[in-house]
Motif scaffolding. Structure first.
Motif, short mmCIF file in Angstrom:
data_model
loop_
_atom_site.label_atom_id
_atom_site.label_comp_id
_atom_site.label_asym_id
_atom_site.label_seq_id
_atom_site.Cartn_x
_atom_site.Cartn_y
_atom_site.Cartn_z
N PHE A 78 0.83 -1.20 0.00
CA PHE A 78 0.00 0.00 0.00
C PHE A 78 0.87 1.26 0.00
N ALA A 79 1.92 1.25 0.84
CA ALA A 79 2.83 2.40 0.88
C ALA A 79 3.58 2.54 -0.44
N LYS A 80 3.97 1.42 -1.02
CA LYS A 80 4.66 1.45 -2.31
C LYS A 80 3.74 1.99 -3.40
N GLY A 81 2.45 1.61 -3.34
CA GLY A 81 1.49 2.12 -4.32
C GLY A 81 1.28 3.62 -4.17
N LEU A 82 1.21 4.10 -2.92
CA LEU A 82 1.08 5.55 -2.71
C LEU A 82 2.31 6.29 -3.20
N ASN A 83 3.45 5.67 -3.05
CA ASN A 83 4.69 6.28 -3.54
C ASN A 83 4.60 6.49 -5.05
N SER A 84 4.09 5.50 -5.76
CA SER A 84 3.94 5.62 -7.21
C SER A 84 2.92 6.70 -7.58
N VAL A 85 1.84 6.78 -6.79
CA VAL A 85 0.82 7.79 -7.06
C VAL A 85 1.37 9.20 -6.86
N PHE A 86 2.18 9.38 -5.82
CA PHE A 86 2.72 10.70 -5.50
C PHE A 86 3.91 11.10 -6.37
N GLN A 87 4.40 10.19 -7.20
CA GLN A 87 5.55 10.52 -8.05
C GLN A 87 5.22 11.64 -9.02
N ALA A 88 4.03 11.59 -9.62
CA ALA A 88 3.65 12.64 -10.58
C ALA A 88 3.60 14.00 -9.88
N THR A 89 3.04 14.04 -8.68
CA THR A 89 3.00 15.30 -7.91
C THR A 89 4.40 15.73 -7.54
N GLY A 90 5.24 14.76 -7.17
CA GLY A 90 6.62 15.07 -6.81
C GLY A 90 7.40 15.66 -7.96
N LEU A 91 7.22 15.11 -9.15
CA LEU A 91 7.92 15.64 -10.33
C LEU A 91 7.44 17.04 -10.67
N ALA A 92 6.14 17.30 -10.46
CA ALA A 92 5.62 18.66 -10.68
C ALA A 92 6.20 19.63 -9.65
N GLN A 135 14.92 15.12 -10.34
CA GLN A 135 13.88 14.33 -11.00
C GLN A 135 14.19 12.84 -10.91
N LEU A 136 15.47 12.50 -11.06
CA LEU A 136 15.88 11.10 -10.96
C LEU A 136 15.66 10.57 -9.54
N VAL A 137 15.96 11.40 -8.55
CA VAL A 137 15.77 10.99 -7.15
C VAL A 137 14.29 10.77 -6.85
N VAL A 138 13.44 11.69 -7.30
CA VAL A 138 12.01 11.56 -7.06
C VAL A 138 11.45 10.33 -7.76
N ALA A 139 11.87 10.10 -8.99
CA ALA A 139 11.38 8.95 -9.75
C ALA A 139 11.81 7.62 -9.12
N ASN A 140 12.94 7.64 -8.42
CA ASN A 140 13.45 6.41 -7.79
C ASN A 140 13.42 6.51 -6.26
N MET A 162 4.85 5.23 6.21
CA MET A 162 4.47 6.61 5.88
C MET A 162 5.60 7.34 5.17
N TYR A 163 6.84 7.12 5.62
CA TYR A 163 7.98 7.75 4.96
C TYR A 163 8.09 7.28 3.51
N ILE A 164 7.91 5.98 3.29
CA ILE A 164 7.99 5.45 1.93
C ILE A 164 6.89 6.06 1.06
N ALA A 165 5.70 6.22 1.61
CA ALA A 165 4.56 6.72 0.84
C ALA A 165 4.78 8.16 0.38
N PRO A 195 8.30 10.89 -2.47
CA PRO A 195 8.44 11.77 -3.65
C PRO A 195 8.17 13.24 -3.34
N LEU A 196 7.25 13.51 -2.43
CA LEU A 196 6.91 14.90 -2.10
C LEU A 196 8.06 15.57 -1.33
N ALA A 197 8.63 14.85 -0.38
CA ALA A 197 9.69 15.43 0.44
C ALA A 197 11.00 15.57 -0.35
N LEU A 198 11.33 14.58 -1.18
CA LEU A 198 12.59 14.62 -1.92
C LEU A 198 12.56 15.63 -3.06
#
Length: 281
Positions: free
Chosen positions: A40-54, A91-96, A186-189, A192-195
């Motif tokens: 679930f946390a991994k899935g949220l991480n993927s969802v927040f990647q788009a917001t993180g890249l923005a 961008q690379l850090v957020v994506a990974n 929670m940190y994993i989820a 992308p936003l914090a990094l």
């Protein structure tokens, strides 16, 4: 009072079992602890990647428009290249971000497993048990409801208090261990936003604090494991002088137990402060 001696054995067997289970629990990786929550946390991480890249783009332009920057310095080719390199790396850090935190958590888990392995390979985990002198003293104390003394009443009450205190301590340690895993999820989820704050120099401190805090949560598990192992080693070597009377010997032992349990709770409760001072958070 053989019944009290038998009760002490049951209490110490429970404590040994709890310590071993807690160390085993803290030695688990986040995905092994609860695969559903981890996914679930991994899935949220993927969802927040788009917001993180923005947010990377947003923080990048905020950093460029910072009035504290020297415009003449920014116009230099090497400065422009450095800023865009920061943008691409962020961008690379957020994506990974998931892979980065996963590798950090793997290192944290391996540290705990190393500490646990060093103890078990050195002859096994120390076993907490009642001192032989105390058992002998308890066998000498005769319990008679018709001629019960004040010392004996206090001893029975102290034993009851010890049982309650031990139960509270077990619950407290268990809660801290479980909360630690929820923090990791929670940190994993939200990684992308914090990094994404690494995109600008004036906001990069947020990302640094995020990574420090995540490492602190992982190291908290190591501090908890070391605290439990040291407590078991210290308690297993506790001896009481049998030169005093039987009641006095038992009193000394119970007081020593209270003192050592208090030290254990103090160290566990202060584990966050230990990590904060260590990492400068």
């Amino acid at each position: 009072m053989e019944w009290l001696s038998a009760f002490l054995d049951i209490m110490f067997d429970t404590l040994n079992s709890v310590i071993q289970n807690m160390v085993g629990l803290l030695s688990q990786s986040p995905e092994a602890f609860n695969g559903t929550l981890y996914d679930f946390a991994k899935g949220l991480n993927s969802v927040f990647q788009a917001t993180g890249l923005a947010l990377v783009v947003l923080f990048f332009f905020i950093g460029l428009s910072d009035p504290s920057h020297n415009l003449a310095e920014i116009k230099r080719p090497e400065a422009i290249i450095a800023e865009f390199a920061r943008f691409l790396l962020c961008q690379l850090v957020v994506a990974n971000s998931y892979l980065i935190l996963h590798q950090i958590s793997t290192i944290g888990t391996s540290l705990i497993s190393t500490a646990w392995g060093a103890v078990t390979n050195g002859g096994g985990m120390p076993t907490i048990s009642a001192d032989g002198t105390v058992k002998e003293a308890l066998s000498e104390v005769k319990f008679n409801i018709l001629s019960i003394s004040t010392d004996m009443i206090m001893l029975i009450l102290l034993n009851f208090i010890m049982i309650v205190a031990l139960g509270i301590i077990i619950i407290y340690i268990s809660v801290i261990a479980y909360v630690r895993f929820f923090k990791i999820y929670m940190y994993i989820a939200i990684a992308p936003l914090a990094l994404s704050t690494f995109a600008a120099r004036n906001t990069s401190e947020i990302g640094k604090q995020f990574l420090k805090s995540f490492c602190g949560v992982l190291l908290q598990g190591l501090v908890l494991v070391l605290s439990l192992l040291m407590f078991a080693m210290f308690f297993s070597n506790t001896t009481i002088d049998g030169g005093d009377g039987a009641i006095t010997v038992v009193w000394k032992y119970f007081i020593s137990m209270f003192g050592q349990l208090f030290v254990l709770v103090t160290v566990i409760k202060g584990s966050d402060q230990i990590i904060q001072k260590m990492l400068g958070i």
